[in-house]
Design a protein around this motif. Structure first.
Motif, PDB file in Angstrom:
ATOM      1  N   PHE A 127       2.798  11.576   1.630  1.00  0.00           N
ATOM      2  CA  PHE A 127       3.539  11.280   0.414  1.00  0.00           C
ATOM      3  C   PHE A 127       2.828  10.196  -0.394  1.00  0.00           C
ATOM      4  CE2 PHE A 127       6.778  12.974   3.175  1.00  0.00           C
ATOM      5  CZ  PHE A 127       7.630  13.664   2.350  1.00  0.00           C
ATOM      6  N   ALA A 128       2.780  10.364  -1.705  1.00  0.00           N
ATOM      7  CA  ALA A 128       2.363   9.301  -2.612  1.00  0.00           C
ATOM      8  C   ALA A 128       3.567   8.390  -2.791  1.00  0.00           C
ATOM      9  CB  ALA A 128       1.928   9.879  -3.953  1.00  0.00           C
ATOM     10  N   ILE A 129       3.322   7.083  -2.893  1.00  0.00           N
ATOM     11  CA  ILE A 129       4.425   6.137  -3.020  1.00  0.00           C
ATOM     12  C   ILE A 129       4.429   5.484  -4.388  1.00  0.00           C
ATOM     13  CG2 ILE A 129       3.112   4.258  -1.962  1.00  0.00           C
ATOM     14  CD1 ILE A 129       5.834   3.316  -0.729  1.00  0.00           C
ATOM     15  N   GLN A 130       5.610   5.363  -4.950  1.00  0.00           N
ATOM     16  CA  GLN A 130       5.806   4.654  -6.211  1.00  0.00           C
ATOM     17  C   GLN A 130       6.835   3.569  -5.948  1.00  0.00           C
ATOM     18  OE1 GLN A 130       7.553   6.994  -9.336  1.00  0.00           O
ATOM     19  NE2 GLN A 130       7.485   5.317 -10.792  1.00  0.00           N
ATOM     20  N   GLN A 131       6.346   2.347  -5.761  1.00  0.00           N
ATOM     21  CA  GLN A 131       7.261   1.253  -5.480  1.00  0.00           C
ATOM     22  C   GLN A 131       8.123   0.968  -6.695  1.00  0.00           C
ATOM     23  OE1 GLN A 131       4.500  -1.693  -3.680  1.00  0.00           O
ATOM     24  NE2 GLN A 131       5.934  -1.528  -1.978  1.00  0.00           N
ATOM     25  N   GLY A 132       9.397   0.733  -6.454  1.00  0.00           N
ATOM     26  CA  GLY A 132      10.340   0.482  -7.539  1.00  0.00           C
ATOM     27  C   GLY A 132      10.770   1.734  -8.267  1.00  0.00           C
ATOM     28  N   GLY A 133      10.344   2.904  -7.827  1.00  0.00           N
ATOM     29  CA  GLY A 133      10.625   4.145  -8.529  1.00  0.00           C
ATOM     30  C   GLY A 133      11.855   4.896  -8.063  1.00  0.00           C
ATOM     31  N   ALA A 134      12.563   4.374  -7.072  1.00  0.00           N
ATOM     32  CA  ALA A 134      13.694   5.113  -6.509  1.00  0.00           C
ATOM     33  C   ALA A 134      14.847   5.287  -7.490  1.00  0.00           C
ATOM     34  CB  ALA A 134      14.202   4.437  -5.234  1.00  0.00           C
ATOM     35  N   SER A 187      -4.968  -3.577   6.497  1.00  0.00           N
ATOM     36  CA  SER A 187      -5.970  -2.906   5.678  1.00  0.00           C
ATOM     37  C   SER A 187      -5.666  -3.071   4.210  1.00  0.00           C
ATOM     38  CB  SER A 187      -6.017  -1.419   6.032  1.00  0.00           C
ATOM     39  OG  SER A 187      -4.836  -0.800   5.589  1.00  0.00           O
ATOM     40  N   ALA A 188      -6.650  -2.743   3.385  1.00  0.00           N
ATOM     41  CA  ALA A 188      -6.456  -2.780   1.936  1.00  0.00           C
ATOM     42  C   ALA A 188      -5.396  -1.772   1.526  1.00  0.00           C
ATOM     43  CB  ALA A 188      -7.777  -2.486   1.231  1.00  0.00           C
ATOM     44  N   ILE A 189      -5.316  -0.656   2.247  1.00  0.00           N
ATOM     45  CA  ILE A 189      -4.312   0.360   1.961  1.00  0.00           C
ATOM     46  C   ILE A 189      -2.917  -0.217   2.193  1.00  0.00           C
ATOM     47  CG2 ILE A 189      -3.405   2.601   2.672  1.00  0.00           C
ATOM     48  CD1 ILE A 189      -6.363   3.250   3.456  1.00  0.00           C
ATOM     49  N   ALA A 190      -2.746  -0.912   3.299  1.00  0.00           N
ATOM     50  CA  ALA A 190      -1.449  -1.518   3.584  1.00  0.00           C
ATOM     51  C   ALA A 190      -1.094  -2.538   2.514  1.00  0.00           C
ATOM     52  CB  ALA A 190      -1.464  -2.174   4.961  1.00  0.00           C
ATOM     53  N   TYR A 204       3.352   6.382   9.177  1.00  0.00           N
ATOM     54  CA  TYR A 204       2.163   5.537   9.178  1.00  0.00           C
ATOM     55  C   TYR A 204       1.424   5.686   7.857  1.00  0.00           C
ATOM     56  CZ  TYR A 204      -0.428   9.825  10.282  1.00  0.00           C
ATOM     57  OH  TYR A 204      -0.957  11.086  10.249  1.00  0.00           O
ATOM     58  N   LEU A 205       0.499   4.777   7.623  1.00  0.00           N
ATOM     59  CA  LEU A 205      -0.338   4.828   6.430  1.00  0.00           C
ATOM     60  C   LEU A 205      -1.604   5.605   6.727  1.00  0.00           C
ATOM     61  CD1 LEU A 205      -0.107   1.164   5.169  1.00  0.00           C
ATOM     62  CD2 LEU A 205       0.879   3.184   4.110  1.00  0.00           C
ATOM     63  N   GLN A 206      -1.935   6.541   5.853  1.00  0.00           N
ATOM     64  CA  GLN A 206      -3.197   7.273   5.968  1.00  0.00           C
ATOM     65  C   GLN A 206      -4.313   6.463   5.306  1.00  0.00           C
ATOM     66  OE1 GLN A 206      -1.422  11.787   5.843  1.00  0.00           O
ATOM     67  NE2 GLN A 206      -2.602  11.131   4.120  1.00  0.00           N
ATOM     68  N   ASN A 207      -5.544   6.815   5.609  1.00  0.00           N
ATOM     69  CA  ASN A 207      -6.698   6.129   5.011  1.00  0.00           C
ATOM     70  C   ASN A 207      -6.741   6.247   3.498  1.00  0.00           C
ATOM     71  OD1 ASN A 207      -7.608   5.230   7.471  1.00  0.00           O
ATOM     72  ND2 ASN A 207      -8.953   6.984   7.797  1.00  0.00           N
ATOM     73  N   ASN A 208      -6.140   7.299   2.927  1.00  0.00           N
ATOM     74  CA  ASN A 208      -6.164   7.497   1.480  1.00  0.00           C
ATOM     75  C   ASN A 208      -5.015   6.789   0.760  1.00  0.00           C
ATOM     76  OD1 ASN A 208      -3.976   9.093   2.148  1.00  0.00           O
ATOM     77  ND2 ASN A 208      -4.875  11.012   1.417  1.00  0.00           N
ATOM     78  N   GLY A 209      -4.229   5.986   1.486  1.00  0.00           N
ATOM     79  CA  GLY A 209      -3.147   5.219   0.883  1.00  0.00           C
ATOM     80  C   GLY A 209      -1.811   5.932   0.844  1.00  0.00           C
ATOM     81  N   ARG A 210      -1.764   7.166   1.324  1.00  0.00           N
ATOM     82  CA  ARG A 210      -0.495   7.897   1.345  1.00  0.00           C
ATOM     83  C   ARG A 210       0.299   7.518   2.596  1.00  0.00           C
ATOM     84  NH1 ARG A 210       0.080  12.027  -2.446  1.00  0.00           N
ATOM     85  NH2 ARG A 210      -1.814  12.300  -3.659  1.00  0.00           N
TER      86      ARG A 210
END
Length: 140
Positions: A131-138, A7-10, A117-123
């Motif tokens: 959870f909201a994800i921030q890649q590279g933010g760890a 999906s686009a979310i993934a 899993y990924l929700q339809n809203n991208g969380r």
């Protein structure tokens, strides 16, 4: 075998999930790559709420994690307070009975697993929490 839809979310997460059972191993690797180095954040409550909770999980690229949770509460006319806790350990992604699972072992030796899993809203949903994800933010 794991059956997930691409999906686009993934794609926004940077994890390309496929729909064939032969690619289950690839799905596990893609989840690991998508979460590695990411910070996930969940907040419940509001500025006018008497109770609120902030949860942050940092998934380090070296397989370690830190889980931080802080909460506050207030009961008008009685009491209020706040608390926080941090848990650290190791994380991984595995398949269990056709489900993608986030598995962990704390530095104190406690272990467990949550469906992820990924929700339809991208969380990213871990064990029922979005959870909201921030890649590279760890930052680790």
């Amino acid at each position: 075998m794991v059956y997930l839809k691409q999906s686009a979310i993934a794609m926004a997460l940077g994890v390309f999930l496929v729909s064939t059972p032969a690619d289950a191993e690839s799905i596990m690797q893609q989840w690991k790559q998508g979460l590695s180095g990411s910070r996930l954040t969940s907040y419940s409550g509001s500025a006018i709420s008497s109770n609120s909770t902030l949860t942050t999980i940092n998934f380090c690229r070296n397989g370690r994690y830190s889980y931080y949770k802080e909460g506050s509460w207030y009961v008008p006319g009685t009491a209020g307070g706040a608390s926080n806790s941090t848990i650290t350990g190791r994380w991984d992604i595995q398949e269990n009975y056709n489900h993608v699972m986030l598995v962990y072992v704390t530095d104190n030796g406690e272990q467990g697993a949550f469906p992820i899993y990924l929700q339809n809203n991208g969380r990213v949903n871990i064990g029922g929490t979005a959870f909201a994800i921030q890649q590279g933010g760890a930052g680790c």
